[in-house]
Write an enzyme that holds these catalytic residues in place. Structure first.
Site, PDB file in Angstrom:
ATOM      1  CG  ASP A 182     -17.023  87.122  12.820  1.00 16.89           C
ATOM      2  OD1 ASP A 182     -17.774  87.088  13.799  1.00 16.89           O
ATOM      3  OD2 ASP A 182     -16.857  88.141  12.113  1.00 16.89           O
TER       4      ASP A 182
ATOM      5  CB  CYS B 143     -14.370  93.204  33.994  1.00 17.24           C
ATOM      6  SG  CYS B 143     -14.297  92.896  32.221  1.00 17.24           S
TER       7      CYS B 143
ATOM      8  CB  CYS C 121     -19.771 102.902  24.422  1.00 19.60           C
ATOM      9  SG  CYS C 121     -20.762 102.546  22.959  1.00 19.60           S
TER      10      CYS C 121
ATOM     11  CB  CYS D  43     -16.574 101.552  16.704  1.00 18.31           C
ATOM     12  SG  CYS D  43     -16.357 102.363  18.299  1.00 18.31           S
TER      13      CYS D  43
HETATM   14  S1  SF4 Z   1     -12.743  98.264  29.788  1.00 13.17           S
HETATM   15 FE1  SF4 Z   1     -14.562  96.948  29.857  1.00 13.17          FE
HETATM   16  S2  SF4 Z   1     -13.839  94.973  29.152  1.00 13.17           S
HETATM   17 FE2  SF4 Z   1     -12.015  96.136  29.712  1.00 13.17          FE
HETATM   18  S3  SF4 Z   1     -11.617  95.578  31.872  1.00 13.17           S
HETATM   19 FE3  SF4 Z   1     -12.876  97.435  31.856  1.00 13.17          FE
HETATM   20  S4  SF4 Z   1     -14.971  96.642  32.036  1.00 13.17           S
HETATM   21 FE4  SF4 Z   1     -13.700  94.922  31.374  1.00 13.17          FE
HETATM   22  S1  SF4 Z   2     -17.570  99.008  19.192  1.00 17.31           S
HETATM   23 FE1  SF4 Z   2     -17.803 101.209  19.644  1.00 17.31          FE
HETATM   24  S2  SF4 Z   2     -19.997 101.579  19.528  1.00 17.31           S
HETATM   25 FE2  SF4 Z   2     -19.728  99.345  19.677  1.00 17.31          FE
HETATM   26  S3  SF4 Z   2     -19.850  98.904  21.856  1.00 17.31           S
HETATM   27 FE3  SF4 Z   2     -17.675  99.225  21.414  1.00 17.31          FE
HETATM   28  S4  SF4 Z   2     -17.347 101.405  21.820  1.00 17.31           S
HETATM   29 FE4  SF4 Z   2     -19.535 101.107  21.637  1.00 17.31          FE
END
Ligand code: SF4
Ligand code: SF4
Length: 380
Positions: free
Chosen positions: A141, A195, A205, A248
């Site tokens: 990381d 995906c 999100c 998150c």
């Molecule tokens: S949730 Fe996001 S990362 Fe996962 S398969 Fe769907 S588009 Fe791809």
């Molecule tokens: S970690 Fe949480 S805030 Fe960051 S991109 Fe993923 S869902 Fe969004």
């Protein structure tokens, strides 16, 4: 003839993979160091300012996409993954308990940097024992390393629309690590993107941080806001953070590929009881000494007490009305820093607004009971 020319590199690669698995990695892949196709994307991301205050993202320039400029002599990168999902995955339910502090799954156990770096070093030592000319350097990381691009080339997984690495058989609940190495090992086949038409992570999100597929604006991402950012959390984003006080997981929780997640075999990554499922009031009332004691050896310690308090203050502002929370917030004012005070003031304002609406609702309720008792019309 050098030692490298006299050794069977295919056999050595097979051994490296077997040693990696014996050391506890679930997968080991080999990538070459040609990442030039990622440079334009990286530059556009930096130019858009999506890295926020993370100056270290910029300071390494294109070295990030050029492993041999970062570590001269590097010819290959060994990419490894280690699962971190515990047998009891009930942590997600805490997202529905607004008075409990939600901590990102990866951070509930021991600091993964330490665990992975130690094992990568052991892997490097084993390779050196087999071939003394070997030079290696482990990364976990680490800002100057494009770990997801490398993992893709090494056959570990593809980069999902949320910008994390996904594996068909294991989902995304794993850590990545890299061993830069000066050996021309045979490379693995890159993984195809899988995906498809899914956009679940973009939709779920909470702060709309995934601004387009494969493009995360870190300045909006709760992981960045609660861990990386040293500044005030923008007020407009605070309500969407809910009870997430460290990181998150929403984009991973919703991802359909995580139905196939593997459980970790590492006890180090099992949740610490002192952090898991605790009320915001309990976590906020920790003194700095308690914070340091309870987060010893955990990645959470890296953010320090001030940001810990800042993050919990925001979550307390988002939590339902609670007299004890108001009391704790008021007592803590002036005790840590101006940054924390500004978030406490915001939280108190949110709590007080809820207190007034609570009072209105209570008043209405009492009127209703009186009216029923007296047989009066309900709006009397
Ligand atoms: S949730 Fe996001 S990362 Fe996962 S398969 Fe769907 S588009 Fe791809
Ligand atoms: S970690 Fe949480 S805030 Fe960051 S991109 Fe993923 S869902 Fe969004």
């Amino acid at each position: 003839m050098s030692a490298i020319n006299s050794i069977d590199l295919v056999e050595l690669t097979n051994n490296i993979k077997a040693w990696g698995v014996a050391l506890g990695f679930q997968q080991v892949g080999i990538s070459d160091i040609d990442l030039h196709q990622h440079e334009a994307h990286l530059q556009a991301w930096l130019d858009a300012g999506y890295h926020g205050d993370m100056a270290f993202m910029e300071s390494h320039g294109m070295k990030r996409a050029r492993p041999d400029e970062l570590v001269p002599g590097t010819l290959r990168v060994i990419s490894v993954r280690m699962n971190y999902l515990p047998p009891d995955a009930s942590f997600a339910k805490h997202l529905n308990s607004p008075d409990i502090g939600y901590i990102s799954r990866y951070a509930l156990g021991r600091d993964y940097h330490k665990v992975l770096r130690k094992r990568l070093k052991q892997l490097g030592e084993k390779i050196t024992n087999a071939l003394s000319d070997t030079q290696y350097r482990p990364f976990v990381d680490s800002a100057p390393v494009l770990e997801h691009a490398i993992a893709e080339k090494a056959g570990i997984g593809w980069t999902g629309k949320h910008s994390l690495t996904l594996n068909k058989d294991a989902g995304s609940w794993f850590f990545l690590g890299e061993l830069f190495i000066n050996l021309p090992l045979p490379v693995d086949t890159p993984v195809e993107e899988n995906c498809g038409t899914c956009t679940a992570c973009l939709t779920i999100c909470p702060t709309n941080a995934i601004v387009a597929p494969y493009k995360v604006d870190a300045r909006r991402c709760i992981s960045y806001l609660t861990i990386e950012s040293d500044s005030d959390i923008p007020e407009a984003l605070r309500p969407s953070m809910g009870n997430r006080i460290y990181g998150c997981d929403d984009c991973q929780l919703i991802c359909p590929w995580n139905r196939f997640s593997d459980i970790t075999t590492e006890e180090d990554f099992h949740p610490r009881q002192v952090l898991h499922g605790k009320s915001l009031n309990t976590l906020f009332s920790w003194s700095e000494e308690t914070f340091l004691a309870n987060t010893e050896g955990s990645p959470i310690r890296r953010i320090g007490y001030e940001k810990w308090q800042r993050n919990i203050a925001v979550a307390l502002g988002n939590a339902p009305f609670n007299e004890m929370s108001i009391q704790l917030l008021t007592q803590r004012r002036g005790m840590v820093s101006d940054l924390v005070d500004r978030h406490i003031d915001w939280a108190l304002a949110q709590q007080q607004a809820k207190a007034s609406s609570e009072t209105d609702a209570t008043r209405q309720q009492k009127r209703l009971i009186r009216a029923i008792e007296k047989g009066l019309p309900r709006d009397a």
